[in-house]
Design a protein around this motif. Structure first.
Motif, PDB file in Angstrom:
ATOM      1  N   ARG A 110       0.835  -1.191   0.000  1.00 59.41           N
ATOM      2  CA  ARG A 110       0.000   0.000   0.000  1.00 59.41           C
ATOM      3  C   ARG A 110       0.872   1.244   0.000  1.00 59.41           C
ATOM      4  O   ARG A 110       0.560   2.250  -0.634  1.00 59.41           O
ATOM      5  CB  ARG A 110      -0.902  -0.010   1.254  1.00 59.41           C
ATOM      6  CG  ARG A 110      -1.912   1.105   1.290  1.00 59.41           C
ATOM      7  CD  ARG A 110      -2.965   0.813   2.343  1.00 59.41           C
ATOM      8  NE  ARG A 110      -2.365   0.753   3.684  1.00 59.41           N
ATOM      9  CZ  ARG A 110      -2.064   1.838   4.396  1.00 59.41           C
ATOM     10  NH1 ARG A 110      -2.272   3.034   3.903  1.00 59.41           N
ATOM     11  NH2 ARG A 110      -1.546   1.716   5.605  1.00 59.41           N
ATOM     12  N   ASP A 112       3.782   1.602  -1.423  1.00 61.05           N
ATOM     13  CA  ASP A 112       4.237   1.841  -2.786  1.00 61.05           C
ATOM     14  C   ASP A 112       3.192   2.638  -3.558  1.00 61.05           C
ATOM     15  O   ASP A 112       3.498   3.626  -4.224  1.00 61.05           O
ATOM     16  CB  ASP A 112       4.455   0.498  -3.513  1.00 61.05           C
ATOM     17  CG  ASP A 112       5.692  -0.230  -3.012  1.00 61.05           C
ATOM     18  OD1 ASP A 112       6.618   0.438  -2.539  1.00 61.05           O
ATOM     19  OD2 ASP A 112       5.705  -1.465  -3.103  1.00 61.05           O
ATOM     20  N   LEU A 113       1.976   2.164  -3.436  1.00 65.55           N
ATOM     21  CA  LEU A 113       0.896   2.798  -4.193  1.00 65.55           C
ATOM     22  C   LEU A 113       0.744   4.258  -3.806  1.00 65.55           C
ATOM     23  O   LEU A 113       0.591   5.133  -4.652  1.00 65.55           O
ATOM     24  CB  LEU A 113      -0.419   2.050  -3.950  1.00 65.55           C
ATOM     25  CG  LEU A 113      -0.483   0.653  -4.562  1.00 65.55           C
ATOM     26  CD1 LEU A 113      -1.762  -0.050  -4.123  1.00 65.55           C
ATOM     27  CD2 LEU A 113      -0.438   0.744  -6.083  1.00 65.55           C
ATOM     28  N   GLU A 114       0.777   4.507  -2.513  1.00 63.23           N
ATOM     29  CA  GLU A 114       0.571   5.878  -2.069  1.00 63.23           C
ATOM     30  C   GLU A 114       1.732   6.769  -2.485  1.00 63.23           C
ATOM     31  O   GLU A 114       1.543   7.931  -2.833  1.00 63.23           O
ATOM     32  CB  GLU A 114       0.374   5.899  -0.552  1.00 63.23           C
ATOM     33  CG  GLU A 114      -0.992   5.321  -0.173  1.00 63.23           C
ATOM     34  CD  GLU A 114      -1.166   5.173   1.329  1.00 63.23           C
ATOM     35  OE1 GLU A 114      -0.150   5.311   2.052  1.00 63.23           O
ATOM     36  OE2 GLU A 114      -2.297   4.898   1.762  1.00 63.23           O
ATOM     37  N   GLU A 115       2.891   6.181  -2.478  1.00 65.06           N
ATOM     38  CA  GLU A 115       4.047   6.958  -2.907  1.00 65.06           C
ATOM     39  C   GLU A 115       3.926   7.339  -4.376  1.00 65.06           C
ATOM     40  O   GLU A 115       4.184   8.482  -4.768  1.00 65.06           O
ATOM     41  CB  GLU A 115       5.314   6.124  -2.678  1.00 65.06           C
ATOM     42  CG  GLU A 115       6.594   6.908  -2.906  1.00 65.06           C
ATOM     43  CD  GLU A 115       7.815   6.018  -2.693  1.00 65.06           C
ATOM     44  OE1 GLU A 115       7.756   5.140  -1.809  1.00 65.06           O
ATOM     45  OE2 GLU A 115       8.798   6.197  -3.426  1.00 65.06           O
ATOM     46  N   ILE A 116       3.526   6.392  -5.160  1.00 63.60           N
ATOM     47  CA  ILE A 116       3.358   6.668  -6.587  1.00 63.60           C
ATOM     48  C   ILE A 116       2.226   7.663  -6.807  1.00 63.60           C
ATOM     49  O   ILE A 116       2.307   8.554  -7.660  1.00 63.60           O
ATOM     50  CB  ILE A 116       3.069   5.359  -7.344  1.00 63.60           C
ATOM     51  CG1 ILE A 116       4.205   4.373  -7.138  1.00 63.60           C
ATOM     52  CG2 ILE A 116       2.894   5.652  -8.829  1.00 63.60           C
ATOM     53  CD1 ILE A 116       5.519   4.808  -7.717  1.00 63.60           C
ATOM     54  N   ALA A 117       1.180   7.507  -6.022  1.00 62.97           N
ATOM     55  CA  ALA A 117       0.053   8.434  -6.161  1.00 62.97           C
ATOM     56  C   ALA A 117       0.521   9.861  -5.906  1.00 62.97           C
ATOM     57  O   ALA A 117       0.075  10.798  -6.574  1.00 62.97           O
ATOM     58  CB  ALA A 117      -1.059   8.052  -5.180  1.00 62.97           C
ATOM     59  N   LEU A 119       3.476  11.011  -6.503  1.00 61.03           N
ATOM     60  CA  LEU A 119       4.199  11.380  -7.716  1.00 61.03           C
ATOM     61  C   LEU A 119       3.249  11.968  -8.747  1.00 61.03           C
ATOM     62  O   LEU A 119       3.500  12.993  -9.365  1.00 61.03           O
ATOM     63  CB  LEU A 119       4.846  10.128  -8.338  1.00 61.03           C
ATOM     64  CG  LEU A 119       6.357   9.977  -8.268  1.00 61.03           C
ATOM     65  CD1 LEU A 119       6.770   8.702  -8.958  1.00 61.03           C
ATOM     66  CD2 LEU A 119       7.042  11.177  -8.887  1.00 61.03           C
ATOM     67  N   ARG A 120       2.159  11.271  -8.891  1.00 57.88           N
ATOM     68  CA  ARG A 120       1.169  11.641  -9.885  1.00 57.88           C
ATOM     69  C   ARG A 120       0.536  12.992  -9.555  1.00 57.88           C
ATOM     70  O   ARG A 120       0.075  13.709 -10.432  1.00 57.88           O
ATOM     71  CB  ARG A 120       0.100  10.535  -9.914  1.00 57.88           C
ATOM     72  CG  ARG A 120      -0.966  10.712 -10.963  1.00 57.88           C
ATOM     73  CD  ARG A 120      -0.374  10.543 -12.337  1.00 57.88           C
ATOM     74  NE  ARG A 120      -1.385  10.649 -13.367  1.00 57.88           N
ATOM     75  CZ  ARG A 120      -1.118  10.960 -14.623  1.00 57.88           C
ATOM     76  NH1 ARG A 120       0.127  11.182 -14.983  1.00 57.88           N
ATOM     77  NH2 ARG A 120      -2.065  11.024 -15.523  1.00 57.88           N
ATOM     78  N   LYS A 121       0.504  13.282  -8.258  1.00 57.36           N
ATOM     79  CA  LYS A 121      -0.118  14.526  -7.786  1.00 57.36           C
ATOM     80  C   LYS A 121       0.957  15.338  -7.081  1.00 57.36           C
ATOM     81  O   LYS A 121       1.032  15.376  -5.857  1.00 57.36           O
ATOM     82  CB  LYS A 121      -1.253  14.191  -6.802  1.00 57.36           C
ATOM     83  CG  LYS A 121      -1.938  15.396  -6.180  1.00 57.36           C
ATOM     84  CD  LYS A 121      -2.946  14.911  -5.142  1.00 57.36           C
ATOM     85  CE  LYS A 121      -2.280  14.090  -4.031  1.00 57.36           C
ATOM     86  NZ  LYS A 121      -3.205  13.734  -2.936  1.00 57.36           N
ATOM     87  N   THR A 126      -4.723  17.404  -9.751  1.00 57.30           N
ATOM     88  CA  THR A 126      -4.487  16.138 -10.438  1.00 57.30           C
ATOM     89  C   THR A 126      -3.160  16.143 -11.136  1.00 57.30           C
ATOM     90  O   THR A 126      -2.532  15.169 -11.272  1.00 57.30           O
ATOM     91  CB  THR A 126      -5.582  15.892 -11.512  1.00 57.30           C
ATOM     92  OG1 THR A 126      -6.841  16.077 -10.921  1.00 57.30           O
ATOM     93  CG2 THR A 126      -5.474  14.514 -12.081  1.00 57.30           C
TER      94      THR A 126
END
Lengths: 126, 126
Positions: A110, A112-117, A119-121, A126
């Motif tokens: 989880r 990893d996902l939040e870290e990437i999220a 990045l995206r934001k 957005t």
DNA sequence: TGTTTAGTACTAATTAATTAGTATGCGACC
DNA sequence: GGTCGCATACTAATTAATTAGTACTAAACA
């Protein structure tokens, strides 16, 4: 009859990884690096690199007696194309089911996902 | 000399997708479905399905005159193995760079990521 | 200078993947 | 009963991918 691969094949990728890593390489340098992992003939590596040159993945320049090869395309672009091809072929183009697989098999946490999220934001929107 | 693929190859996957979708299929049914996408010979499909049976991806049972094929392994397991093989081959086993690619190419939105993150964290803890 | 060394070019063999043709059998239909 | 349709079995051809041998050349060096 059998269409050629539109992306890098297995052994081609192995070689490209080495060249990307090193910046530029002679056949011998790639050969030595590959030897660390498995038995392979010098001429095999040479043949593969010639093919990669024909396929426009490598460029060669003559330096002294030897050919020095460099990547003709940036790693990110080539790998990106491989990812896209994989997603198309296996998941009919949608990345989300791939993500589900990665998560379910525990390859991604989880965090990893939040870290990437993030990045995206990058800061706010957005 | 050339090692066989450890996962489903391109055309094999096309066939397996159809069988997974349908639950069970005769050669003719798969053939008809494939024809909607591209020209292919009936016997080609038959040969492929026989190979898939040898590789233990399909099981066949005789029904009347025809062989009826069913998947021998669940889709999730097989696709999961393909994902793992891809991550190993292309990203040396780490899934995170793959994720970065997916995000950077816009295949995944922040919303996708957060949704999946919730999946991973069904209610409260990790 | 003659020989070893390191490089390429050329050639070729093997195998998996893919595609499909031909032969054959059996049930249905006329 | 003969023929037509559809099924499988058997066979085979093609190509990309992979691997590597052999020949030749030029530099390095003893």
């Amino acid at each position: 009859m059998r269409p050629p691969s539109t992306t890098l094949t297995g052994q081609e990728l192995e070689i490209m990884k080495i060249v990307w890593e090193r910046g530029s390489s002679t056949v011998r340098e790639v050969y030595e690096t590959m030897l660390e992992r498995r038995k392979v003939a010098y001429t095999t590596v040479m043949t593969m690199m010639k093919i990669l040159e024909q396929k426009k993945y490598l460029k060669k320049t003559q330096v002294e007696r030897a050919h020095v090869y460099r990547a003709a395309q940036p790693k990110g672009k080539v790998i990106g194309a491989m990812v896209r091809e994989f997603v198309n072929r296996v998941f009919n183009g949608s990345a989300e089911p791939l993500l589900v697989h990665l998560v379910e098999e525990g390859d991604l946490t989880r965090e990893d996902l939040e870290e990437i999220a993030r990045l995206r934001k990058p800061g706010r929107h957005t």
